[in-house]
Design an enzyme around this catalytic site. Structure first.
Site, PDB file in Angstrom:
ATOM      1  N   ASP A  17      36.639  52.453  37.085  1.00 40.14           N
ATOM      2  CA  ASP A  17      37.635  52.104  38.383  1.00 40.14           C
ATOM      3  C   ASP A  17      38.366  50.799  37.988  1.00 40.14           C
ATOM      4  OD1 ASP A  17      38.075  53.396  41.231  1.00 40.14           O
ATOM      5  OD2 ASP A  17      38.466  51.603  41.108  1.00 40.14           O
ATOM      6  N   ASN A  48      48.878  45.724  42.874  1.00 38.91           N
ATOM      7  CA  ASN A  48      50.012  46.136  43.092  1.00 38.91           C
ATOM      8  C   ASN A  48      50.824  45.284  44.160  1.00 38.91           C
ATOM      9  OD1 ASN A  48      50.428  48.330  41.608  1.00 38.91           O
ATOM     10  ND2 ASN A  48      49.418  49.760  42.910  1.00 38.91           N
ATOM     11  N   HIS A  90      54.776  47.453  41.911  1.00 40.71           N
ATOM     12  CA  HIS A  90      54.309  48.673  41.505  1.00 40.71           C
ATOM     13  C   HIS A  90      54.571  49.197  40.100  1.00 40.71           C
ATOM     14  CE1 HIS A  90      53.178  52.829  42.187  1.00 40.71           C
ATOM     15  NE2 HIS A  90      52.439  52.563  43.319  1.00 40.71           N
ATOM     16  N   ASP A  93      51.832  49.874  37.079  1.00 44.76           N
ATOM     17  CA  ASP A  93      52.112  51.087  35.969  1.00 44.76           C
ATOM     18  C   ASP A  93      51.750  50.684  34.592  1.00 44.76           C
ATOM     19  OD1 ASP A  93      52.620  52.848  38.339  1.00 44.76           O
ATOM     20  OD2 ASP A  93      54.738  53.125  37.654  1.00 44.76           O
ATOM     21  N   ARG A 147      34.157  57.556  20.077  1.00 44.27           N
ATOM     22  CA  ARG A 147      33.675  57.176  18.708  1.00 44.27           C
ATOM     23  C   ARG A 147      33.881  58.536  17.920  1.00 44.27           C
ATOM     24  NH1 ARG A 147      29.325  53.106  19.683  1.00 44.27           N
ATOM     25  NH2 ARG A 147      30.575  51.810  21.042  1.00 44.27           N
ATOM     26  N   GLU A 178      43.799  54.813  39.991  1.00 46.32           N
ATOM     27  CA  GLU A 178      43.354  53.813  38.903  1.00 46.32           C
ATOM     28  C   GLU A 178      41.814  54.179  38.757  1.00 46.32           C
ATOM     29  OE1 GLU A 178      42.515  53.965  42.026  1.00 46.32           O
ATOM     30  OE2 GLU A 178      41.238  52.092  42.582  1.00 46.32           O
ATOM     31  N   ARG A 180      25.342  49.791  25.889  1.00 49.23           N
ATOM     32  CA  ARG A 180      26.372  49.124  25.119  1.00 49.23           C
ATOM     33  C   ARG A 180      27.466  49.565  25.077  1.00 49.23           C
ATOM     34  NH1 ARG A 180      23.951  48.876  19.052  1.00 49.23           N
ATOM     35  NH2 ARG A 180      22.122  48.390  20.165  1.00 49.23           N
TER      36      ARG A 180
HETATM   37  N1  LIG Z   1      51.271  51.086  40.313  1.00 50.66           N
HETATM   38  C1  LIG Z   1      50.464  52.214  40.458  1.00 50.66           C
HETATM   39  N2  LIG Z   1      49.762  52.339  41.610  1.00 50.66           N
HETATM   40  C2  LIG Z   1      48.876  53.134  41.960  1.00 50.66           C
HETATM   41  C3  LIG Z   1      49.152  54.529  41.071  1.00 50.66           C
HETATM   42  N3  LIG Z   1      48.193  55.555  41.586  1.00 50.66           N
HETATM   43  C4  LIG Z   1      47.617  54.960  42.767  1.00 50.66           C
HETATM   44  N4  LIG Z   1      47.968  53.583  42.836  1.00 50.66           N
HETATM   45  C5  LIG Z   1      47.658  52.500  43.878  1.00 50.66           C
HETATM   46  O1  LIG Z   1      46.246  52.303  43.563  1.00 50.66           O
HETATM   47  C6  LIG Z   1      45.893  51.622  44.758  1.00 50.66           C
HETATM   48  C7  LIG Z   1      44.309  52.207  44.729  1.00 50.66           C
HETATM   49  O2  LIG Z   1      43.829  51.462  45.936  1.00 50.66           O
HETATM   50  P1  LIG Z   1      42.397  51.420  46.357  1.00 50.66           P
HETATM   51  O3  LIG Z   1      41.921  52.826  46.180  1.00 50.66           O
HETATM   52  O4  LIG Z   1      42.094  50.903  47.649  1.00 50.66           O
HETATM   53  O5  LIG Z   1      41.490  50.784  45.332  1.00 50.66           O
HETATM   54  P2  LIG Z   1      41.258  49.362  44.979  1.00 50.66           P
HETATM   55  O6  LIG Z   1      42.435  48.476  45.655  1.00 50.66           O
HETATM   56  O7  LIG Z   1      41.210  49.033  43.299  1.00 50.66           O
HETATM   57  O8  LIG Z   1      39.998  48.915  45.643  1.00 50.66           O
HETATM   58  P3  LIG Z   1      38.761  49.027  44.880  1.00 50.66           P
HETATM   59  O9  LIG Z   1      38.652  50.383  44.060  1.00 50.66           O
HETATM   60  O10 LIG Z   1      37.539  49.293  45.962  1.00 50.66           O
HETATM   61  O11 LIG Z   1      38.551  47.838  43.796  1.00 50.66           O
HETATM   62  C8  LIG Z   1      46.574  52.046  45.869  1.00 50.66           C
HETATM   63  O12 LIG Z   1      47.344  50.976  46.097  1.00 50.66           O
HETATM   64  C9  LIG Z   1      47.588  53.054  45.235  1.00 50.66           C
HETATM   65  O13 LIG Z   1      48.985  52.762  45.574  1.00 50.66           O
HETATM   66  C10 LIG Z   1      50.219  54.467  40.178  1.00 50.66           C
HETATM   67  O14 LIG Z   1      50.416  55.616  39.508  1.00 50.66           O
HETATM   68  N5  LIG Z   1      50.659  53.321  39.952  1.00 50.66           N
END
Ligand SMILES: Nc1nc2c(ncn2[C@@H]2O[C@H](COP(=O)(O)OP(=O)(O)OP(=O)(O)O)[C@@H](O)[C@H]2O)c(=O)[nH]1
Length: 450
Positions: free
Chosen positions: A270, A278, A283, A287, A302, A314, A330
């Protein structure tokens, strides 16, 4: 333009659609795609080949019936056994070919034996024709080359040759006929033969044309189906497997690993503070980051059966089909390093100046289901994200295990059983302590049976 064409015209990154757009007028794809097409074509045409063999068999039985019930009574009986022998050779060829196609388990069985049968039939028909010619005047039979016309048409059956293979084979047969028949033809029939030769030529032309369009349609269908399948199975932004395909593949890999007593590793990855990324960079930049992370993850597996997937947003997954448990940390470390090695600036991150990921990993146990394995990996990731929320020293010093623990809760669990994580709300520290204990035990997959 129908919906499928419209969809594919917007899917330019696929090698299948690239080939569709480029065209294949010469009935040839790019080498890699051509090999894939031939394998798929062989599987799809197995039934057709059996059908073609049955048709050849029926045609041959018809001629045998003709020999027995008509030729034997009306023509010179001394001639019939020789022609009969030719027919039996062709019959043996068909039976052998059918057996090889039915029971041969490799691709060459059909691709080699069915064209061989056509060759058998072509040769025996030509020899029969020549034998008949020896006694044309004696039996009072008009000169004809109808049998050769049928053979030339049969060469263009979708029996195993590619289009160009069929063209070469038909031309060789035709030229052999042009050379062999006049050499044995009784005087006085040559003009007849020259006049009649136009018919096999025309038959060959029409059979060739219809085979060309048939193969062209088959190739188009192959590319369209493969592109649609790819589209349905992959994530449109990153090109990795999508969640649906991930679930199908994970199920399959898990079954396989349980059967083979391999240890399967499921790693969830993650991106840290991606929402902030973002918000800070926009955005489209987000991406681009997801694509870069996907590319880095894609190059991690591998073995050929390992795979990466984007589960949504994400969150990514990596599946290692045959993972030696002691290498698990590893591999996890390598994933974290790879992403940090991209050096994507992330000013909103609490962890460091560049984009990082958190990793949660579970190793399969006997009796695991997809859900139970995923649940454990997700719990590990959840704990990891708790760790990610805390500030860590930067830059990381990967060579020192005591420092490594700060950069991935998975590594944290491995190296620091006594140190408590910073769990998220609702999560108790004992959960992570429990997992620390379990990961230090010998892996449940145990040593493999030889
Ligand atoms: N640019 C982009 N953003 C995306 C996409 N899918 C999801 N997101 C964004 O990913 C973000 C996920 O936010 P969170 O679930 O809060 O995750 P985070 O900010 O990484 O928080 P933690 O996981 O706790 O580190 C949101 O702002 C979504 O809008 C995508 O296809 N493209």
């Amino acid at each position: 333009m129908d919906k499928v064409q419209l969809l594919l015209s917007h899917y330019a990154e696929s090698r299948y659609t690239r080939q569709l757009n480029k065209g294949f007028g010469w009935l040839r794809f790019e080498p890699e795609l051509e090999a894939e097409y031939r394998i798929s074509n062989y599987r799809a045409f197995r039934t057709t080949r059996i059908g073609a063999l049955c048709t050849l068999l029926l045609a041959l039985l018809f001629f045998l019936g003709f020999d027995i019930f008509y030729a034997l009574r009306h023509y010179d009986a001394t001639l019939t056994p020789a022609i009969f022998g030719m027919r039996l050779i062709a019959l043996a060829g068909i039976m052998l070919s059918a057996t090889m196609v039915l029971y041969g388990n490799d691709r060459s069985a059909g691709a080699f034996w069915v064209p061989c049968t056509v060759f058998f039939i072509g040769t025996t028909t030509l020899v029969s024709n020549i034998l008949y010619m020896q006694v044309l005047e004696q039996v009072g039979m008009p000169f004809n080359i109808d049998g050769m016309i049928l053979v030339l048409i049969a060469i263009f059956f979708p029996v195993g040759y590619s289009y160009w293979g069929s063209v070469v084979c038909a031309l060789v047969t035709f030229i052999t006929m042009l050379v062999a028949i006049p050499a044995f033809l009784p005087a006085g029939y040559l003009d007849d033969f020259v006049a009649l030769s136009i018919y096999p030529l025309v038959a060959m032309f029409f059979a060739g044309m219809s085979r060309y369009f048939q193969e062209s349609a088959t190739r188009r269908q192959f590319l369209t189906r493969a592109a649609l399948k790819e589209l349905a199975d992959s994530d449109s932004l990153t090109g990795l497997c999508n969640r649906r395909m991930f679930e199908i593949l994970l199920d399959r890999s898990l079954r396989e690993s349980q059967r083979e007593r391999h240890c399967l590793g499921l790693m969830l990855v993650d991106v840290d503070f991606f929402k902030r990324y973002n918000d800070l960079y926009g955005h489209p930049a987000g991406d681009a980051v997801l694509k870069a992370v996907a590319e880095a993850l894609q190059s991690t597996p591998r073995r050929s059966l390992d795979f990466a997937a984007r589960l949504g947003g994400e969150e990514f997954a990596l599946v290692f089909c045959d993972l030696v448990p002691v290498f698990a940390e590893r591999v996890a470390e390598e994933v974290c390093r790879r992403i940090e090695g991209l050096a994507i600036p992330h000013e909103g991150s609490n962890i460091g100046p560049v984009l990082t990921v958190s990793v949660g990993m579970a190793l399969s146990q006997p009796g695991d289901t997809r859900d139970s394995l995923y649940k454990r990996a997700d719990e590990a990731l959840y704990t990891s994200k708790g760790g990610a929320a805390t500030a860590r020293p930067w830059p990381p010093k990967w060579a020192e295990p005591t420092r490594v623990m700060f950069f991935s809760s998975f590594l944290h669990r491995v190296f620091t059983p006594s140190r408590s994580l910073s769990p998220r709300a609702g999560q108790t520290g004992s959960v992570s302590a429990q997992r620390v204990a379990s990961i230090r035990q010998p892996h449940p997959c145990g040593p493999r049976e030889s």
